[in-house]
Design an enzyme around this catalytic site. Structure first.
Site, mmCIF file in Angstrom:
data_model
loop_
_atom_site.group_PDB
_atom_site.id
_atom_site.type_symbol
_atom_site.label_atom_id
_atom_site.label_comp_id
_atom_site.label_asym_id
_atom_site.label_seq_id
_atom_site.Cartn_x
_atom_site.Cartn_y
_atom_site.Cartn_z
ATOM 1 N N ILE A 85 -4.131 9.635 -4.979
ATOM 2 C CA ILE A 85 -2.964 9.511 -5.933
ATOM 3 C C ILE A 85 -1.686 10.529 -5.477
ATOM 4 C CG2 ILE A 85 -3.796 11.538 -7.236
ATOM 5 C CD1 ILE A 85 -2.983 9.820 -9.983
ATOM 6 N N HIS A 87 -13.451 9.795 -1.205
ATOM 7 C CA HIS A 87 -13.621 8.769 -2.262
ATOM 8 C C HIS A 87 -14.387 9.547 -3.488
ATOM 9 C CE1 HIS A 87 -13.113 6.425 1.331
ATOM 10 N NE2 HIS A 87 -12.455 5.406 0.422
ATOM 11 N N LEU A 102 0.849 -1.161 -0.210
ATOM 12 C CA LEU A 102 0.034 0.047 -0.027
ATOM 13 C C LEU A 102 0.771 1.487 -0.002
ATOM 14 C CD1 LEU A 102 -3.048 0.393 2.476
ATOM 15 C CD2 LEU A 102 -2.100 2.179 1.117
ATOM 16 N N ALA A 103 1.283 1.629 -1.246
ATOM 17 C CA ALA A 103 2.393 2.631 -1.366
ATOM 18 C C ALA A 103 2.194 3.146 -2.654
ATOM 19 C CB ALA A 103 3.873 2.313 -0.852
ATOM 20 N N GLU A 104 1.545 4.490 -2.696
ATOM 21 C CA GLU A 104 1.227 4.832 -4.248
ATOM 22 C C GLU A 104 2.444 5.449 -5.067
ATOM 23 O OE1 GLU A 104 -0.622 5.510 -1.367
ATOM 24 O OE2 GLU A 104 -2.488 4.475 -1.975
ATOM 25 N N ASP A 160 -8.517 9.890 -4.920
ATOM 26 C CA ASP A 160 -8.053 10.729 -3.688
ATOM 27 C C ASP A 160 -6.799 10.364 -3.097
ATOM 28 O OD1 ASP A 160 -11.435 11.392 -2.914
ATOM 29 O OD2 ASP A 160 -11.085 9.520 -4.362
ATOM 30 N N GLN A 176 -5.873 2.941 -6.609
ATOM 31 C CA GLN A 176 -7.176 2.574 -6.226
ATOM 32 C C GLN A 176 -8.366 3.577 -6.209
ATOM 33 O OE1 GLN A 176 -7.586 0.633 -2.174
ATOM 34 N NE2 GLN A 176 -7.588 -1.265 -3.681
#
Ligand SMILES: Cc1ncc(C[n+]2csc(CCOP(=O)(O)OP(=O)(O)O)c2C)c(N)n1
Ligand SMILES: [Mg+2]
Length: 756
Positions: free
Chosen positions: A513, A556, A484-486, A511, A508
């Protein structure tokens, strides 16, 4: 707490096992060669040691020459590698130019020289010459980029190279496991024609950074990804004890990065005096061997010095007392290596003088030539913002939908949702092109493969299920979950694409990014331009965007596309219906530029705009709008989830008032279809721009400004905008309705403008 000083003093007290490597502690025994006694120093011959000194001395003297040139205002910036030469030359000796891959940072002048970069090339950077092989005058000096040597273009943000290095290593490993992916199929009319890939099977990726930079989050994301994947990456932290004026004990908890990272699994660790080239070579050789043999990543912590302040704009005497600086000077790699050669009888004083004279003469010639080099032509500024080879807006990307008229079962082809057609397009493209890999958060069917194999679970395939079934079909090498690490998702993808892969990654929610923004804005979009077409990274980033979710709330529901259309080098696409999503996604995948592919969550399964799958070669060129509803009285320009809402409003206005609205769906936001807008507004003489994002400074502002500027004479009314209120999207549906543009807002704006 161990401070930098403490580290120096305690090194001797650590005992043989943990002691930092030095030449004194680890000499090699004399070996016999050709019947003569030849002493090897950690495997280095006398000739190599002389060469080592030549590189170190050359590197330092280039710094000196540049400083002089800067003072004479003949170059515009200077960044020195002084004090870091020992570790640099050692890395260059242990690794192979054009075979291994390199993500060096700005202090790695000696490494670049050791790999074969010429001093002349470095001076060309300084003067900003057209022939500067790194960037053609686009980047500052010491921002290395040499494609033939696999030295990948570097930028100025500290630390953004690290995740890319991890992706580069992943790319190499993928190619070794999928060698067919490297081939260019005959007639491949896509980016592959222009993206030669090469791999060795045991190549190592080098990445370096300063001690201060190890505080960046991306460093830790990269360490984690490398450990997870047991990737052949050498992380070299060149610890000079300072990040500009901030000392290491303020930067790094406990004062030692080695100690902080020691818990990472699968790593080989080295801590070395990086001013000692022989000890550094020993450390680097061990690290390289570990990586090359496929055991995992390595971490080399090199203690170096920084005798020339941070840069020419910095005076370290403001924050470092003389005594501290003098103590560093004792370890200067130039004098230290010189003394070593003398002491070992490898060169005598005459030999040293001779070598230095040769270097000075070579540098003089290089400087003189560079000062005569031509600057780049101002007309060249827009070259290589995008691929010069493939224009995704061209007719080559215009194909017709192929839907069987009478399918096998005799039934009409089913109208599919946007979600269905995005999945179908991904599937067909993956079949066609083995360079495509898909990764992101939750995109795999199931990371624990055995559950799938034993049919214990069905698999997930994304929170919106758009990648469902793809891991099952193409395997976990090609479709996999990322931590979990954009920033890591985009940074790794950028490194892989540099190697020739086509990552189609997923963020995903729009919001979230923002952690990837540095990678998108300062790396992905600019790599081709800043390297003067030396490197490219045509990644596709799919992002679920937008609101109208009744309950999506602040985090979201965000739009914000104009933040990305503002970035040169990035294509931005925003389809409103199934068929367009399929055609544009295929263009995104086959083209040669990075693409941000925005998928509106509300449209994924909407009944609006469903269509049969238009076939495995259906493409829509970028920058071609669609007239959703033809009209003569008013032009409405929009895209995304506002399209169905604006259509509803336009139909009502026609029904109730007889006003014929021409509704344009832009589909692609960069490039955008000015010709269709201009032709329509010239006909209707009225323009309304509608978009879901907040009104002010949004995408519509640019369109409205262009219309006002270029079609002023055609207008019978002011250019208007309808958009969200300048606030975040709230959770309570009553508030959400009031914030986002609704069909009635659009209807009223259209009516008012038509009556103006
Ligand atoms: C993301 C980012 N933040 C800040 C800067 C400004 N800056 C340039 S170099 C530097 C210090 C880097 O220190 P370190 O990583 O220790 O490397 P050194 O220069 O000491 O070799 C800073 C703060 C930058 N270039 N990038
Ligand atoms: Mg530093």
């Amino acid at each position: 707490m161990e401070t930098y000083r403490g580290w120096l003093e305690s090194n001797e007290a650590r005992g043989p096992k943990n002691r930092m490597a030095t030449t004194k502690t680890d000499p090699k025994l004399p070996l016999t060669a050709n019947g003569k006694k030849a002493k090897l120093y950690e495997g280095l011959t006398r000739e190599q040691l002389i060469q080592t000194y030549r590189v170190i001395y050359t590197s330092r003297r280039i710094d000196d020459r540049e400083i002089l040139l800067k003072r004479q205002q003949k170059i515009y910036f200077q960044m020195s590698g002084a004090g870091h030469e020992g570790i640099g030359v050692a890395a260059g000796l242990a690794l192979k130019a054009g075979y291994d891959w390199f993500y060096p940072y700005y202090r790695d002048r000696a490494l670049c020289l050791a790999l074969g970069v010429q001093p002349y090339d470095m001076f060309l950077q300084g003067v900003g010459a057209a022939d500067d092989p790194s960037s053609g005058g686009r980047q500052m000096p010491s921002h290395w980029s040499y494609p033939a040597l696999n030295i990948v273009t570097q930028s100025s943000p500290t630390g953004s190279q690290i995740l890319q290095a991890v992706g580069c290593a992943e790319g190499g490993r993928y190619l070794a496991r999928h060698p067919k992916a490297a081939e260019i199929p005959a007639g491949a009319a896509d980016y592959r024609q222009f993206k030669n890939v090469s791999f060795q099977g045991d190549e190592v990726t080098y990445v370096s950074l300063g001690d201060g930079t190890s505080s960046e989050g991306e460093f830790w994301e990269a360490m984690n990804a490398a450990a997870l994947g047991k990737l052949p990456v050498i992380f070299c932290v060149e610890d000079n004890g300072y990040a500009i004026s901030v000392p290491v004990e303020v930067q790094t908890a406990g004062g030692s990065i080695s100690r902080l990272v020691s818990g990472f699994p699968n790593f080989h660790f080295e801590e070395v005096d990086g001013t000692d080239p022989v000890a550094s070579y020993a450390a680097f050789s061990r690290a390289t061997r570990y990586c090359r043999e496929g055991h995992g990543p390595a971490f080399v912590h090199a203690h170096v010095i920084r005798p020339y302040s941070h840069s020419l704009s910095d005076d370290e005497r403001l924050y470092r007392p003389d005594a501290e600086r003098e103590r560093d000077a004792q370890r200067d790699p130039v004098t230290r290596t010189q003394m070593f050669l003398l002491r070992e009888g490898i060169l005598d004083e005459k030999g040293i003088n001779q070598l230095e004279k040769e270097v000075e003469a070579e540098l003089q010639i290089a400087v003189d030539r560079a000062l005569e080099a031509l600057p780049p032509a101002p007309e060249s500024i827009l070259k290589f913002v995008y691929s010069p080879d493939i224009d995704p807006a061209s007719a080559a990307f215009e194909t017709q939908p192929v839907v069987p008229e009478v399918p096998a079962d005799g039934k009409k082809p089913a109208a599919k949702t946007m979600a269905d057609l995005i999945t179908a397009t991904l599937r067909d493209e993956m079949k066609r092109d083995e360079r495509i890999v898909i990764f992101g958060e939750d995109v795999a069917d199931c990371s624990r493969e055995e559950y799938l194999k034993r049919k214990l679970v069905k698999g997930k395939g994304g929170v919106f299920k758009l990648t469902f079934g793809l891991q099952n079909e193409f395997g976990p090498d090609r479709v996999f979950n990322a931590p979990l690490a954009e920033a890591a998702i985009v940074g790794r993808a950028t490194g892989m694409a540099t190697r020739g892969l086509k990552p189609v990654v997923e963020i995903q929610f729009f919001d979230y990014i923002w952690p990837a923004m540095m990678q998108i804005r300062d790396e992905l979009s600019v790599i081709r331009w800043r390297s003067n077409n030396g490197f490219s990274c045509p990644v596709v980033i799919r992002v679920a965007i937008g609101g109208y979710l009744t309950g999506g709330a602040i985090y979201h529901s965000q739009c914000g596309e104009s933040v990305f259309t503002h970035i040169p080098g990035l294509r931005v696409v925003f389809p409103s219906n199934s068929q367009d999503a399929a055609g544009l996604l295929r263009t995104a995948i086959r083209c040669d530029d990075p693409v941000l592919f925005l998928e509106h969550k509300r449209l994924y399964r909407e009944s609006f705009g469903r269509a049969a799958y238009p076939g495995p070669d259906y493409m829509i060129p970028f920058g071609k709008a669609k007239i959703v509803h033809p009209g003569t009285d008013l032009t409405v320009i929009t895209y995304g989830a506002v399209v169905p809402r604006a259509l509803q409003a336009a139909q009502k206005l026609e029904r109730e008032q007889g006003v014929k609205v021409e509704l344009i769906d832009l589909r692609c936001l960069n490039p955008f279809d000015w010709d269709t807008i201009a032709a329509s507004v010239s006909k209707t003489n009225r323009a309304l721009v509608a978009y879901e994002d907040t009104l002010s400074w949004g995408y519509g502002a640019e369109i409205a400004a262009r219309i006002a500027d270029q079609l002023f004479d055609k207008l019978d009314a002011p250019v208007r905008r309808v958009a969200a209120k300048d606030v975040f999207v709230a959770y309570q549906p009553i508030l959400e309705d009031a914030i986002l543009p609704q069909p009635n807002d659009l209807f009223l704006a259209m009516k008012e403008l038509s009556e103006y």
